[in-house]
Design an enzyme around this catalytic site. Structure first.
Site, PDB file in Angstrom:
ATOM      1  CD  GLU A 189      -4.831  -2.419   3.157  1.00 57.83           C
ATOM      2  OE1 GLU A 189      -5.454  -2.041   2.078  1.00 57.83           O
ATOM      3  OE2 GLU A 189      -4.248  -1.670   4.003  1.00 57.83           O
ATOM      4  CD1 TRP A 201     -18.703  12.933  14.955  1.00 58.00           C
ATOM      5  CD2 TRP A 201     -17.051  11.742  14.048  1.00 58.00           C
ATOM      6  NE1 TRP A 201     -17.992  12.216  16.014  1.00 58.00           N
ATOM      7  CE2 TRP A 201     -16.736  11.496  15.302  1.00 58.00           C
ATOM      8  CE3 TRP A 201     -16.088  11.362  13.200  1.00 58.00           C
ATOM      9  CZ2 TRP A 201     -15.855  10.699  15.838  1.00 58.00           C
ATOM     10  CZ3 TRP A 201     -15.150  10.412  13.666  1.00 58.00           C
ATOM     11  CH2 TRP A 201     -14.974  10.175  14.956  1.00 58.00           C
ATOM     12  CE  LYS A 254     -12.399  12.520  14.304  1.00 58.84           C
ATOM     13  NZ  LYS A 254     -10.986  12.464  13.701  1.00 58.84           N
ATOM     14  CB  THR A 280      -0.743  -0.052   1.132  1.00 57.96           C
ATOM     15  OG1 THR A 280      -0.014   0.120   2.481  1.00 57.96           O
ATOM     16  CG2 THR A 280      -1.876  -0.989   1.347  1.00 57.96           C
TER      17      THR A 280
HETATM   18  P1  ADP Z   1      -7.336   1.520  -4.230  1.00 55.97           P
HETATM   19  O1  ADP Z   1      -6.366   2.523  -4.832  1.00 55.97           O
HETATM   20  O2  ADP Z   1      -7.305   0.175  -5.216  1.00 55.97           O
HETATM   21  O3  ADP Z   1      -8.745   2.160  -4.037  1.00 55.97           O
HETATM   22  P2  ADP Z   1      -5.828   1.492  -2.140  1.00 55.97           P
HETATM   23  O4  ADP Z   1      -5.525   0.247  -0.899  1.00 55.97           O
HETATM   24  O5  ADP Z   1      -4.799   2.210  -2.306  1.00 55.97           O
HETATM   25  O6  ADP Z   1      -6.514   1.063  -3.045  1.00 55.97           O
HETATM   26  O7  ADP Z   1      -7.108   2.669  -1.215  1.00 55.97           O
HETATM   27  C1  ADP Z   1      -8.147   2.051  -0.691  1.00 55.97           C
HETATM   28  C2  ADP Z   1      -9.161   3.341  -0.012  1.00 55.97           C
HETATM   29  O8  ADP Z   1      -9.432   3.903  -1.336  1.00 55.97           O
HETATM   30  C3  ADP Z   1     -10.123   2.922   0.316  1.00 55.97           C
HETATM   31  O9  ADP Z   1      -9.969   2.316   1.785  1.00 55.97           O
HETATM   32  C4  ADP Z   1     -11.050   4.248   0.525  1.00 55.97           C
HETATM   33  O10 ADP Z   1     -10.962   4.987   1.194  1.00 55.97           O
HETATM   34  C5  ADP Z   1     -10.654   4.579  -1.056  1.00 55.97           C
HETATM   35  N1  ADP Z   1     -11.690   4.159  -2.075  1.00 55.97           N
HETATM   36  C6  ADP Z   1     -11.565   2.983  -2.865  1.00 55.97           C
HETATM   37  N2  ADP Z   1     -12.739   2.940  -3.361  1.00 55.97           N
HETATM   38  C7  ADP Z   1     -13.540   3.882  -3.329  1.00 55.97           C
HETATM   39  C8  ADP Z   1     -14.663   4.473  -3.813  1.00 55.97           C
HETATM   40  N3  ADP Z   1     -15.502   4.072  -4.836  1.00 55.97           N
HETATM   41  N4  ADP Z   1     -15.329   5.636  -3.231  1.00 55.97           N
HETATM   42  C9  ADP Z   1     -14.680   6.327  -2.405  1.00 55.97           C
HETATM   43  N5  ADP Z   1     -13.416   5.901  -1.702  1.00 55.97           N
HETATM   44  C10 ADP Z   1     -12.903   4.609  -2.244  1.00 55.97           C
END
Ligand code: ADP
Length: 538
Positions: free
Chosen positions: A331, A443, A438, A185
Site C-alpha cells: 500500500e 503487550w 496480550k 496484497t
Molecule cells: P512487502 O512484502 O513488500 O513487505 P507487504 O505489503 O506484503 O509488502 O507486507 C508489508 C508488511 O511487511 C509490513 O506492514 C510489515 O508488517 C512487514 N514488513 C515490511 N518490511 C519490514 C521490515 N523491514 N521489518 C519488519 N517487518 C517488515
C-alpha cells in the site's frame, strides 16, 4: 499567489523519455528461461518497448485496460512495465506464488484482458484458463523455439508478437493521476486486495527511494533486485534504476539460487541488491560454504520482514557488506523507512550501532508517519512507547481497488503495524497489530522474541504466537525449526534470560520440521494460530 512554474505531468513516460535519451548506454542484464545471459542497453530496451506498444495496440488494448503479467525479473518483464503503463493501460503484476484460487480471484477481480506469462507457469495457466472469462489472449514470454507444447488456443510467444512491429510509436498524453499499475496484497485475511498505483505516485516514489540515504542509486551503481517484479513493482527499482542510469541485473527464475546470485554479483559488478531476509540467508550460506568473496557488493537492502542480527553481523564481518533495513508495504509503493546510520550513531560503539541497525530505519522524505496509542492519540518519539503506525503521502494508497477510501479521520492510512520511534527518528516495528500477544494487560512483541530465538546457534527459524491462557488471557508459545541438533525446551527458554523482561519469556517450545509461509515468504501466523488454537500451556 500562485507559483509560476510549468505544471508538467509526472508520468512513467517521462522516466522512459529521460532514460532513453540520457541513460541510453546503461546496461540491463537478465537470465531468462530461454537465455542464460541476455544483455542489452536501455536504448535497445526502449526500441523494443515501442514495438511492444504497437503489438498491444493491435491486440486491442485501450487506455485503462488491465494487462496481467506472471513473470520473473527479466528484460521482457521490464519492457512490459513501460509499454503497458505508457500506453495508458494498467500493468497488473500477478504473484505466481499465490494459490491458484487466489490468482483466479484477482485476475477476475481486475478483469484483465491479456495475460503475459513465463513458460515456467504454463501448467498454472492451463489449469486456470477456462476460469478467466475476461482474458482474451495469453502470450508466453519466450521465443518461438522455446514455446512449450501446450493446449492454449492462439498462444503466441512474445518475440513473434513484437518482431514485425514498428519501432515508432506515438505515446499518448497521460495525466499524472491516471492509474499505471495494480498489485494485490496477498490477503493474509480474506480475499487479496488491489493497490492501484498512479503515474504520479510511481514517479515520486522513484525519486524518493533513489535518494542517497535510501537506495542511493546513480551511474556508479549496479543493482540486482531480488525482490520480485511481481510484488510491489519490485520496490520500484524497475523505474528508479533507468531514471538514474543505474545498471540493472535481473536474475529471472534463479532468484533463490546462491550460486547464480554470487556469479552475477561478481561478473556484473553488482554494488547493491534488495530482497527479503530468507534470500540473504541463502546467499550467506553459499558464500561461507564456498569461501567466496563479493568485493563489488557494498550493501544489501532487506525488507518484507525483520532482518536477523546474524545476517547483519556476518555480512559485515566476513564480507564487508553493510545490510540496511527498509520498511514498507504494498500500500506504500512500498518504501516508508530506510536504515542509514546518522554520523552521531556511527561514532558510537559496535553494540549501539547494531541496536540501531536492527530497527527499520528513518522516514524517507515524502512519507509522513505517526504512531498512535489505542485511543488514537499521537505518541512522542521516545523509543519506548509503541503504537499503531499510520502513514500519509503521495505514494500511499487511499483505499483498495473497487473499494472506497479507507483513511482515518486525520487522512492517514493504518498500516496494521505496531512500532516505536526513537528520538533519532528510527522506527522499530514491534509487531503486526494482530500478532501482538496480550498478556495480563501487557503487550508482548512476537517479533522481538523471534529475533532472540533465531540468535540461538541451534535455531534455524522461529515463530511466536499467543495461545489462550485462563489467567493471563494470552501467553507466548515459541515454535522452532532447529538445525540437525538436539536442543531442549529448557535450554531454549533459558536463552531468553536477561534479554527480555521475565513476563515476556515464552512458556513453552514446540519443535517442528518446518514453518508455514505465505506467498510472499513471510511466516504465516494465521496458519500457526489455527494449528495451535487448542493448545494450552499449563
Ligand atoms: P512487502 O512484502 O513488500 O513487505 P507487504 O505489503 O506484503 O509488502 O507486507 C508489508 C508488511 O511487511 C509490513 O506492514 C510489515 O508488517 C512487514 N514488513 C515490511 N518490511 C519490514 C521490515 N523491514 N521489518 C519488519 N517487518 C517488515
Amino acid at each position: 499567489m500562485q507559483g509560476q512554474m510549468i505544471n508538467s505531468q509526472l508520468t512513467i513516460t517521462e522516466i522512459m523519455r529521460h532514460a532513453e535519451r540520457v541513460n541510453s548506454g546503461t546496461e540491463v542484464v537478465s537470465i531468462t528461461h530461454d537465455n542464460p545471459i541476455h544483455r542489452y542497453t536501455l536504448k535497445e530496451a526502449f526500441k523494443r518497448v515501442r514495438q511492444l506498444a504497437n503489438a498491444l495496440q493491435d491486440l486491442g488494448i485501450k487506455q485503462g485496460d488491465r494487462v496481467a503479467t506472471l513473470a520473473w525479473n527479466d528484460y521482457r518483464h521490464l519492457e512490459l512495465y513501460y509499454a503497458v503503463s505508457c500506453s495508458g493501460a494498467v500493468l497488473h503484476t500477478v504473484n505466481p506464488r499465490l494459490f491458484p484460487e487466489q490468482i483466479e480471484y484477482i485476475v477476475n477481480h481486475a478483469e484483465d484482458s491479456v495475460v503475459f506469462f513465463d513458460p515456467f507457469f504454463l501448467p498454472l495457466i492451463e489449469q486456470l484458463k477456462e476460469k478467466l472469462p475476461t482474458v482474451t489472449r495469453f502470450i508466453a514470454l519466450t521465443d518461438s523455439q522455446h514455446l512449450p507444447t501446450n493446449n492454449i488456443e492462439d498462444l503466441t510467444d512474445y518475440e513473434t508478437l513484437i518482431q514485425d512491429k514498428s519501432s515508432q510509436f506515438t505515446w499518448p498524453d497521460i495525466k499524472e493521476d491516471q492509474a499505471s499499475s495494480l498489485c494485490y496484497t496477498s490477503g493474509t485475511t480474506g480475499n487479496p486486495k488491489g493497490v492501484l498505483y498512479s503515474h504520479r505516485s510511481t514517479v515520486l516514489h522513484s525519486m524518493g527511494s533513489a535518494l542517497p540515504d535510501a537506495f542511493s542509486l546513480s551511474l556508479d551503481e549496479t543493482v540486482m533486485p531480488i525482490v520480485p517484479m511481481f510484488h510491489v513493482n519490485g520496490w520500484g527499482l524497475a523505474y528508479s534504476a533507468p531514471m538514474t542510469g543505474t545498471k540493472l541485473v535481473l536474475p529471472g527464475p534463479k532468484m533463490a539460487d546462491g550460486e547464480t546470485l554470487t556469479h552475477l554479483i561478481n561478473e556484473e559488478g553488482v554494488t547493491m541488491t534488495a530482497g527479503v531476509p530468507v534470500i540473504w540467508l541463502t546467499l550467506l550460506e553459499h558464500l561461507k560454504k564456498t569461501d567466496t568473496q563479493v568485493p563489488s557488493l557494498n550493501r544489501i537492502v532487506v525488507g518484507g520482514s525483520a532482518c536477523p542480527e546474524l545476517l547483519i553481523a556476518e555480512f559485515d564481518e566476513l564480507f564487508n557488506v553493510s545490510v540496511h533495513h527498509a520498511w514498507g508495504m504494498t500500500e506504500m509503493s512500498p518504501l516508508g523507512t530506510f536504515n542509514q546510520l546518522t554520523p552521531s550513531i556511527k561514532a558510537q560503539g559496535q553494540a549501539q550501532q547494531m541496536a540501531t541497525k536492527l530497527k527499520q530505519g528513518r522516514i524517507v522524505f515524502g512519507v509522513d508517519i505517526r504512531i498512535e496509542d489505542w485511543e488514537g492519540n499521537e505518541l512522542d518519539w521516545t523509543g519506548n512507547q509503541f503504537g499503531s503506525v499510520k502513514v500519509r503521502g503521495p505514494w500511499v494508497a487511499s483505499g483498495y481497488y473497487k473499494q472506497g477510501e479507507q483513511l482515518d479521520s486525520n487522512g492517514y492510512f493504518d498500516t496494521g503495524d505496531v512500532a516505536s520511534i526513537d528520538k533519532n527518528g528510527y522506527m522499530m516495528i514491534t509487531d503486526r497489530s494482530k500478532d501482538v500477544i496480550k498478556s495480563g494487560g501487557e503487550w508482548i512483541s512476537s517479533i522481538e522474541l523471534e529475533n532472540i530465538a533465531v540468535g540461538h546457534p541451534d535455531v534455524k527459524e522461529a515463530a511466536v504466537i499467543g495461545v489462550s491462557d485462563p489467567k493471563w488471557g494470552e501467553r507466548p508459545l515459541l515454535i522452532v525449526v532447529t538445525h540437525q541438533v538436539e536442543v531442549t525446551q529448557q535450554e531454549l527458554l533459558g536463552y531468553f534470560d536477561g534479554k527480555v523482561a521475565k513476563f515476556c519469556i515464552p512458556d513453552a517450545v514446540v519443535f517442528v520440521k518446518d514453518l508455514p509461509h505465505t506467498a510472499t515468504g513471510k511466516l504465516s501466523k494465521k496458519d500457526l494460530r489455527t494449528r495451535f488454537k487448542d493448545r494450552t500451556l499449563g
